[in-house]
Design an enzyme around this catalytic site. Structure first.
Site: not given
Ligand code: ADE
Ligand code: ZN
Length: 329
Positions: A11, A189, A192, A270
């Site tokens: 990101h 995503h 997670e 990430d």
């Molecule tokens: N936005 C930035 N990093 C993130 C992550 N690890 N999971 C979800 N949204 C995000």
């Molecule tokens: Zn992410």
């Protein structure tokens, strides 16, 4: 020189280092609620995804102009180059910026000023992936896709991020269909913090070609079997998983079991400014904590290029893979 690799889960807003945050705050007359970089770093004690996201969105206030986005991306690319990154598919979160009164052009053109010169300046080829915030409405995602229409020549694909639990993939079915019709690649995503069902839903209802994180697939053997069979890449982020408490310690990370199961795993950073490491730092950490062999590391690097959206330049992909194969540890 570190192992050559592609970064597929990054990101750009998560690369905002404290020094740059204060520099941009000063440049733009934005007052941050932290006295200095030390005090800001004190706030980097996260309990879960949400506690991280609160700070991540707060610090974005310093990003105001095209030049800010250019400087942010350029700083990331310079760092990534030292970490062996040869190709980067970079996420950005336009809704977080549009909500602050910026327009899509400021964000995309600003990032593009750095990405467009990345190969000559940093030796890194790039692609841009626009993420929708899953804790915003489905209508907001559709409006964001609309706002991106003038910039689609700059955008390779779409993703889905932010707070996962309670915001299942199905909510975004319509916008993913619309994006597919525009020829955009699709990732999301899933798994997670959310359950394995979200991973299956992202595949079935959103048509994603790659799953970001996907860690919790390991709770469902039938899903693992499917991911292996369909060769669905997972973009894992080990240091992020430790900081956001998806795993207790790096030594507990399921990466070795995932590779043993035949999953197409990749290792990524990430939000490296927040989680204590860029791409090679993640590779080094899993090597040290999980005892991965050199051949496993080479497999991870190969996977990163195999999973990247380089279908428009297979020659380049082959070149990168040859670099990995020739790499001497
Ligand atoms: N936005 C930035 N990093 C993130 C992550 N690890 N999971 C979800 N949204 C995000
Ligand atoms: Zn992410």
């Amino acid at each position: 020189m570190p192992l050559p690799k592609a970064e597929l889960h990054l990101h750009i807003e998560g690369t905002l280092e404290p020094d740059l945050a204060f520099e941009l705050a000063a440049r733009n007359g934005v007052k941050l609620p932290y006295a200095d970089t030390d005090e800001l770093r004190e706030a980097y004690r996260f309990e879960d995804l949400q506690s991280f996201l609160d700070l991540y969105y707060e610090l974005m206030a310093v990003l105001r102009t095209e030049r800010d986005f250019e400087d942010l991306a350029d700083a990331y690319l310079a760092r990534a180059a030292t970490q062996g990154v040869r190709h980067a598919e970079i996420f950005f979160d336009p809704q977080a910026h549009l909500a602050r009164g910026l327009d899509m052009g400021t964000v995309v053109e600003g990032l593009w000023r750095a990405l467009g010169r990345s190969e000559e300046n940093h030796g890194i080829s790039t692609k841009l992936i626009m993420c929708f915030l899953r804790d915003e409405s489905a209508d907001s995602a559709l409006e964001t896709l609309d706002a991106a229409r003038p910039y689609l020549d700059r955008i390779t694909g779409i993703g889905l991020d932010s707070a996962e639990v309670g915001h299942p993939p199905v909510k975004f079915r319509e916008v993913y269909e619309a994006a597919a019709a525009l020829g955009l690649r699709r990732v999301a995503h899933a798994g997670e913090e959310g359950p394995p069902e979200y991973i299956a839903e992202a595949l079935d209802l959103l048509g994603v070609e790659r799953v970001d994180h996907g860690l919790r697939c390991m709770e469902d053997p039938a899903l693992v079997e499917r991911l292996v069979r369909e060769r669905i890449p997972l973009t894992l982020c080990p240091l992020s998983n430790v900081r956001l408490r998806a795993v207790d310690t790096l030594a507990d990370h399921p990466l070795p079991a995932m590779l043993d199961a035949g999953l197409l795993c990749t290792v990524n950073s990430d939000d490296p400014a927040y989680f204590g490491g860029y791409a090679e730092d993640n590779f080094r950490a899993v090597r040290e904590s999980l005892g991965l062999t050199e051949e496993r590391l080479r497999e991870l690097a190969r996977n990163s290029f195999l999973a990247s959206f380089l279908e428009d330049d297979e020659e380049r992909r082959a070149r990168y893979l040859a670099e990995v194969d020739a790499y001497a540890f």
